[in-house]
Scaffold this motif. Structure first.
Motif, short mmCIF file in Angstrom:
data_model
loop_
_atom_site.label_atom_id
_atom_site.label_comp_id
_atom_site.label_asym_id
_atom_site.label_seq_id
_atom_site.Cartn_x
_atom_site.Cartn_y
_atom_site.Cartn_z
N ALA A 21 -2.20 2.20 10.96
CA ALA A 21 -2.64 2.82 9.71
C ALA A 21 -4.05 2.34 9.41
O ALA A 21 -4.51 1.35 9.99
N LYS A 22 -4.71 3.06 8.51
CA LYS A 22 -6.05 2.64 8.06
C LYS A 22 -6.13 2.86 6.56
O LYS A 22 -5.62 3.84 6.04
N VAL A 23 -6.77 1.92 5.88
CA VAL A 23 -7.07 2.05 4.46
C VAL A 23 -8.56 1.80 4.29
O VAL A 23 -9.22 1.31 5.20
N THR A 24 -9.08 2.14 3.13
CA THR A 24 -10.46 1.80 2.82
C THR A 24 -10.44 0.62 1.87
O THR A 24 -9.84 0.69 0.80
N ALA A 25 -11.06 -0.48 2.28
CA ALA A 25 -11.12 -1.69 1.46
C ALA A 25 -12.57 -2.13 1.37
O ALA A 25 -13.25 -2.23 2.40
N ALA A 58 -0.29 7.20 5.85
CA ALA A 58 -0.81 8.27 6.69
C ALA A 58 -1.87 9.06 5.94
O ALA A 58 -2.66 9.78 6.54
N GLU A 59 -1.89 8.94 4.61
CA GLU A 59 -2.88 9.61 3.77
C GLU A 59 -4.08 8.67 3.58
O GLU A 59 -4.04 7.51 3.95
N GLU A 60 -5.11 9.17 2.93
CA GLU A 60 -6.27 8.33 2.64
C GLU A 60 -5.94 7.40 1.47
O GLU A 60 -5.64 7.85 0.36
N VAL A 61 -5.96 6.11 1.73
CA VAL A 61 -5.68 5.11 0.70
C VAL A 61 -6.95 4.28 0.51
O VAL A 61 -7.50 3.75 1.46
N VAL A 62 -7.40 4.18 -0.75
CA VAL A 62 -8.58 3.39 -1.08
C VAL A 62 -8.14 2.23 -1.97
O VAL A 62 -7.51 2.44 -3.01
N LEU A 63 -8.43 1.01 -1.54
CA LEU A 63 -8.08 -0.17 -2.30
C LEU A 63 -9.29 -0.63 -3.12
O LEU A 63 -10.41 -0.60 -2.64
N HIS A 64 -9.04 -1.07 -4.33
CA HIS A 64 -10.09 -1.56 -5.22
C HIS A 64 -9.81 -3.01 -5.59
O HIS A 64 -8.66 -3.36 -5.88
N ASP A 65 -10.84 -3.82 -5.59
CA ASP A 65 -10.72 -5.21 -6.00
C ASP A 65 -10.82 -5.26 -7.52
O ASP A 65 -11.86 -4.96 -8.10
N LEU A 66 -9.74 -5.61 -8.19
CA LEU A 66 -9.72 -5.61 -9.65
C LEU A 66 -10.52 -6.76 -10.24
O LEU A 66 -10.75 -6.80 -11.44
N GLY A 99 -15.00 -0.49 0.52
CA GLY A 99 -15.86 0.57 1.01
C GLY A 99 -15.92 0.71 2.52
O GLY A 99 -16.71 1.49 3.04
N HIS A 100 -15.07 -0.02 3.23
CA HIS A 100 -15.08 0.02 4.69
C HIS A 100 -13.70 0.40 5.22
O HIS A 100 -12.68 -0.05 4.68
N PRO A 101 -13.65 1.20 6.30
CA PRO A 101 -12.35 1.50 6.92
C PRO A 101 -11.73 0.21 7.46
O PRO A 101 -12.41 -0.58 8.11
N THR A 102 -10.48 -0.01 7.14
CA THR A 102 -9.80 -1.25 7.52
C THR A 102 -8.51 -0.92 8.26
O THR A 102 -7.63 -0.27 7.70
N PRO A 103 -8.39 -1.34 9.52
CA PRO A 103 -7.18 -1.06 10.28
C PRO A 103 -6.02 -1.96 9.85
O PRO A 103 -6.22 -3.12 9.47
N LEU A 104 -4.81 -1.40 9.91
CA LEU A 104 -3.59 -2.15 9.62
C LEU A 104 -2.62 -1.97 10.78
O LEU A 104 -2.51 -0.87 11.33
N TRP A 105 -1.92 -3.03 11.11
CA TRP A 105 -0.93 -2.98 12.16
C TRP A 105 0.45 -3.24 11.58
O TRP A 105 0.61 -4.11 10.72
#
Length: 83
Positions: free
Chosen positions: A8-12, A54-62, A14-20
């Motif tokens: 999977a990949k998320v955006t963290a 599987a969708e576009e997920v964007v993470l934000h640092d609160l 502002g950068h694409p970040t791979p997840l296993w």
């Protein structure tokens, strides 16, 4: 160590970040990755909820900013280890 293509990949930050994916109890799915020196864990319950990655997920640092429309709810009993 993570091997092969990410699951999977998320955006963290502002950068694409791979997840296993890694082993988890059968009632949940779990993923791990690293962004800017911080470990990211994504745990989804029930296991099929992991498909949201599987969708576009964007993470934000609160710590950097708090959205005005942030909705808080009751904490899940799964966060406290109560099954």
């Amino acid at each position: 160590m993570a091997e092969g293509l990410p699951h999977a990949k998320v955006t963290a930050a502002g950068h694409p970040t791979p997840l296993w994916a890694f082993d988890a109890p059968p009632d949940r799915s779990a993923y791990v990755g690293e962004a800017k020196g911080f470990w990211l864990y994504a745990v989804a319950w029930p296991a099929t909820a992991g498909y949201v990655l599987a969708e576009e997920v964007v993470l934000h640092d609160l710590v950097e900013s708090l959205p005005s429309a942030l909705v808080f709810g009751a904490p899940s009993p799964y966060l406290h280890g109560e099954d």
